[in-house]
Design a protein around this motif. Structure first.
Motif, mmCIF file in Angstrom:
data_model
loop_
_atom_site.group_PDB
_atom_site.id
_atom_site.type_symbol
_atom_site.label_atom_id
_atom_site.label_comp_id
_atom_site.label_asym_id
_atom_site.label_seq_id
_atom_site.Cartn_x
_atom_site.Cartn_y
_atom_site.Cartn_z
ATOM 1 N N GLN A 93 -16.798 -7.833 -1.406
ATOM 2 C CA GLN A 93 -17.904 -6.954 -1.058
ATOM 3 C C GLN A 93 -17.476 -5.511 -1.290
ATOM 4 O O GLN A 93 -16.308 -5.175 -1.111
ATOM 5 N N VAL A 94 -18.427 -4.674 -1.663
ATOM 6 C CA VAL A 94 -18.068 -3.308 -2.076
ATOM 7 C C VAL A 94 -17.347 -2.549 -0.965
ATOM 8 O O VAL A 94 -16.357 -1.863 -1.196
ATOM 9 N N GLU A 95 -17.831 -2.707 0.277
ATOM 10 C CA GLU A 95 -17.172 -1.980 1.371
ATOM 11 C C GLU A 95 -15.784 -2.534 1.629
ATOM 12 O O GLU A 95 -14.869 -1.803 1.990
ATOM 13 N N ALA A 96 -15.651 -3.866 1.471
ATOM 14 C CA ALA A 96 -14.353 -4.487 1.768
ATOM 15 C C ALA A 96 -13.364 -4.306 0.628
ATOM 16 O O ALA A 96 -12.159 -4.495 0.827
ATOM 17 N N ALA A 97 -13.880 -3.935 -0.568
ATOM 18 C CA ALA A 97 -13.004 -3.926 -1.748
ATOM 19 C C ALA A 97 -11.778 -3.039 -1.526
ATOM 20 O O ALA A 97 -10.648 -3.433 -1.810
ATOM 21 N N TYR A 98 -12.011 -1.830 -1.008
ATOM 22 C CA TYR A 98 -10.901 -0.879 -0.838
ATOM 23 C C TYR A 98 -9.807 -1.463 0.049
ATOM 24 O O TYR A 98 -8.634 -1.481 -0.296
ATOM 25 N N CYS A 99 -10.220 -1.984 1.215
ATOM 26 C CA CYS A 99 -9.216 -2.487 2.159
ATOM 27 C C CYS A 99 -8.502 -3.722 1.625
ATOM 28 O O CYS A 99 -7.301 -3.886 1.830
ATOM 29 N N CYS A 100 -9.260 -4.590 0.947
ATOM 30 C CA CYS A 100 -8.611 -5.791 0.425
ATOM 31 C C CYS A 100 -7.588 -5.425 -0.635
ATOM 32 O O CYS A 100 -6.475 -5.973 -0.656
ATOM 33 N N VAL A 101 -7.954 -4.493 -1.521
ATOM 34 C CA VAL A 101 -6.988 -4.072 -2.544
ATOM 35 C C VAL A 101 -5.770 -3.441 -1.878
ATOM 36 O O VAL A 101 -4.633 -3.657 -2.300
ATOM 37 N N PRO A 146 3.975 5.246 6.028
ATOM 38 C CA PRO A 146 2.709 5.284 6.763
ATOM 39 C C PRO A 146 1.756 4.212 6.241
ATOM 40 O O PRO A 146 1.858 3.778 5.095
ATOM 41 N N GLU A 147 0.819 3.819 7.083
ATOM 42 C CA GLU A 147 -0.135 2.790 6.704
ATOM 43 C C GLU A 147 -1.088 3.313 5.647
ATOM 44 O O GLU A 147 -1.339 4.513 5.565
ATOM 45 N N THR A 148 -1.641 2.393 4.892
ATOM 46 C CA THR A 148 -2.585 2.819 3.853
ATOM 47 C C THR A 148 -3.820 3.416 4.515
ATOM 48 O O THR A 148 -4.432 2.791 5.366
ATOM 49 N N PRO A 149 -4.214 4.612 4.151
ATOM 50 C CA PRO A 149 -5.340 5.242 4.833
ATOM 51 C C PRO A 149 -6.675 4.748 4.304
ATOM 52 O O PRO A 149 -6.792 4.318 3.164
ATOM 53 N N LEU A 150 -7.705 4.852 5.154
ATOM 54 C CA LEU A 150 -9.053 4.468 4.754
ATOM 55 C C LEU A 150 -9.689 5.609 3.963
ATOM 56 O O LEU A 150 -9.232 6.742 4.053
ATOM 57 N N PRO A 151 -10.771 5.355 3.233
ATOM 58 C CA PRO A 151 -11.362 6.409 2.401
ATOM 59 C C PRO A 151 -11.781 7.622 3.214
ATOM 60 O O PRO A 151 -11.643 8.758 2.755
ATOM 61 N N ARG A 152 -12.259 7.417 4.444
ATOM 62 C CA ARG A 152 -12.715 8.595 5.182
ATOM 63 C C ARG A 152 -11.544 9.494 5.566
ATOM 64 O O ARG A 152 -11.714 10.700 5.744
#
Lengths: 81, 472
Positions: free
Chosen positions: B18-26, B85-91
């Motif tokens: 899913q488009v929203e989940a794509a970033y976190c899954c990658v 550090p942990e991978t940051p979210l887009p925001r």
């Protein structure tokens, strides 16, 4: 203590490398690296044993002896008799 | 089956995200490091890909970070933390953008202010030296009219006693010039004014700091006496040409003393202001340094994620991202778990879908290594990476390579040195790894530490078999 027999070192070293290469692999603990360790032991045993065996056989059956001058041979004969 | 003797079995799967989940899954797959994404947009220009704007923003953030690092170079030490550090979210990227841009603007402003203040300081210091030196000039100048006005003999006696009157007839220009330029300056003045001027100069004792280049320059103080308006214009032009700064210098001694006092107080005030700006700038840099390393890693991670997302197909009608991945069959469980984690982190509810693709493409060769076998696998791969599922010569290389090295080397003494060195590297592995040196030669030695260890061991035992203990 001089080793008069040729058989003694052969037996000793064969036993040692046989231990390393044939017996020890059975005692390697199970784990992800078991295959690697067994390979390492067997390869080491084969390579080192072969190397040693060739060296000792070649030295025990030389192609030619020391190239000495005649004076030296006469002197050695005199000294040893 | 996963084995060290053959390269691993790989499978090609299509991943629907899913488009929203794509970033976190990658991001989760990136942390795992077991997946290779195929580039589905190979024929698309890199400037036309979907996430090119985000990549551009990351690049500008990197530019700001580089600028900050440059400024901090000699001042502050950047602290490297233990854990990444942990991978940051887009925001989080938007927050970082505001913070970093604000920091950059403040730092640029602080630098600019400091430069102007230093320029003013320089001028004041030069003026102070000028006033001091011209004192000597004017006192020595009483002998001047002798050489200058040979016709006017009657006025000489009067001129000698009233130097101020003599000075009133002459105009003078006082200023400061770089030491290297003094000689050509003098020559040009002599030629241009046809010897009708009198130039005196002395060296300034203290070298001054140039605010722009931050180097020390040596300067001389000079004073030129002339008569007439035309000469004044000529001298002014020549001074401009030689970049000599001209200062207004009062004629009477009392005025000069007053000016000197004024200049001294201004210098003190300016000094305090300069130290305050400097401490403000240092404070800014110190605050930034605490977070520098974490920011750099985060920006790198975001950029990498967007690069990968650029490789995927975006299917807007069905609101999903399609990616093709190669991964080892043995790790299918870990990958599914990572995808699940990514989905939870992004807060979406639709699970990612994996479907197998049957293909005739040659899968990539993957040899699983640990820290011990990695060095040897590297050597084998340097000669050429094997084909898919081909026999892997690395496990045999672990022993045969050092053994053959020892047969040729066969030096017990030097073998002991190698063994000692390798043992030291292996025992202090963790602390040496944490240092993260950038020295290439050291890194080469360190990554081959197990190789050197084995070479040392074999070198020590091979001479005994060859009956040749010490080679010279």
């Amino acid at each position: 203590m001089t080793a008069h027999s040729f058989a003694l070192p052969v037996v000793l070293f064969s036993a040692f490398w046989g231990l390393v290469g044939i017996a020890a692999p059975w005692f390697v603990p199970k784990g992800p690296n078991r295959g690697v360790i067994i390979t390492m032991l067997v390869t080491t045993a084969v390579c080192c044993y072969l190397f040693w065996l060739i060296a000792i056989l070649a030295q025990a059956n030389p192609l030619f002896g020391p190239q000495l001058k005649n004076e030296t041979i006469w002197y050695v004969r005199f000294l040893w008799e | 089956m996963a084995s060290v003797f053959r390269s691993e079995e790989m499978s090609l799967m299509q991943l629907f995200l899913q488009v929203e989940a794509a970033y976190c899954c990658v991001a989760e797959l990136g942390d795992l490091g077991l997946v290779q994404f195929r580039d589905l947009n190979a024929n698309v220009n890199s400037f036309q890909r979907k996430f090119v704007n985000e990549v551009r923003r990351c690049e500008s953030l990197e530019r700001i970070l580089r600028f900050l690092e440059n400024e901090m170079e000699d001042v502050v030490k950047i602290v490297k933390l233990e854990k990444y550090p942990e991978t940051p979210l887009p925001r989080e990227m938007i927050d970082m953008e505001t913070v970093l841009e604000k920091l950059e603007a403040e730092l640029l402003e602080a630098n600019q202010n400091q430069q102007t203040l230093k320029q003013n300081f320089l001028e004041l210091v030069e003026l102070k030296h000028l006033l001091k030196k011209t004192q000597d000039f004017f006192e020595a100048e009483t002998n001047l009219p002798d050489d200058f006005f040979s016709e006017d003999t009657s006025g000489l006696l009067e001129l000698r006693t009233t130097p101020s009157a003599a000075a009133a007839k002459l105009g003078f220009t006082a200023g400061v010039i770089k030491r290297e330029r003094v000689i050509p300056f003098e020559r040009l003045l002599w030629r241009a004014c046809r010897g009708n001027i009198y130039l005196r100069y002395t060296e300034m004792d203290t070298p001054l700091e140039d605010p722009v280049t931050r180097e020390e320059v040596k300067k001389n103080v000079f004073i030129i006496f002339y008569q007439g308006e035309q000469l004044k214009q000529k001298i002014k032009k020549i001074c401009d040409g030689f970049r000599a700064t001209v200062y207004p210098c009062p004629e009477s001694a009392t005025e000069r003393r007053e000016m000197l006092d004024g200049v001294n107080t201004r210098i003190e005030d300016l000094n305090t202001v300069i130290t305050q700006t400097e401490s403000h700038r240092q404070r800014l840099l110190h605050e930034a340094a605490a977070n520098m390393w974490a920011w750099e890693i985060k920006v790198k991670k975001i950029k990498a994620i967007y690069h990968i997302l650029n490789c995927c197909n975006i299917d807007v009608t069905q609101q999903c991202v399609i990616a093709e991945i190669w991964f080892p069959v043995a790790d299918a469980g870990r990958i599914k778990r990572a995808l699940h984690q990514g989905m939870e982190r992004s807060g979406s509810t639709i699970t990612p879908i994996l479907t197998t693709i049957h293909t005739r493409m040659a899968p990539p060769t993957f040899n699983r290594t640990n820290k011990f076998t990695a060095g040897f696998q590297n050597i084998v791969d340097a000669y050429g990476v094997g084909n898919y599922r081909e026999m892997n010569p690395a496990p045999y290389t672990i022993i045969t390579f050092p053994f053959l090295f020892a047969v040729m080397f066969g030096d017990c003494g030097h073998g002991a040195v190698m063994l000692g060195f390798a043992l030291w590297m292996v025992i202090n592995e963790e602390s040496l790894l944490a240092q993260k040196s950038t020295n290439e030669i050291w890194n080469t030695f360190f990554s081959g530490r197990y190789l050197i260890l084995l070479m040392g061991i074999f070198s020590m035992q091979s001479p005994w078999e060859q009956a040749c203990l010490f080679r010279y």
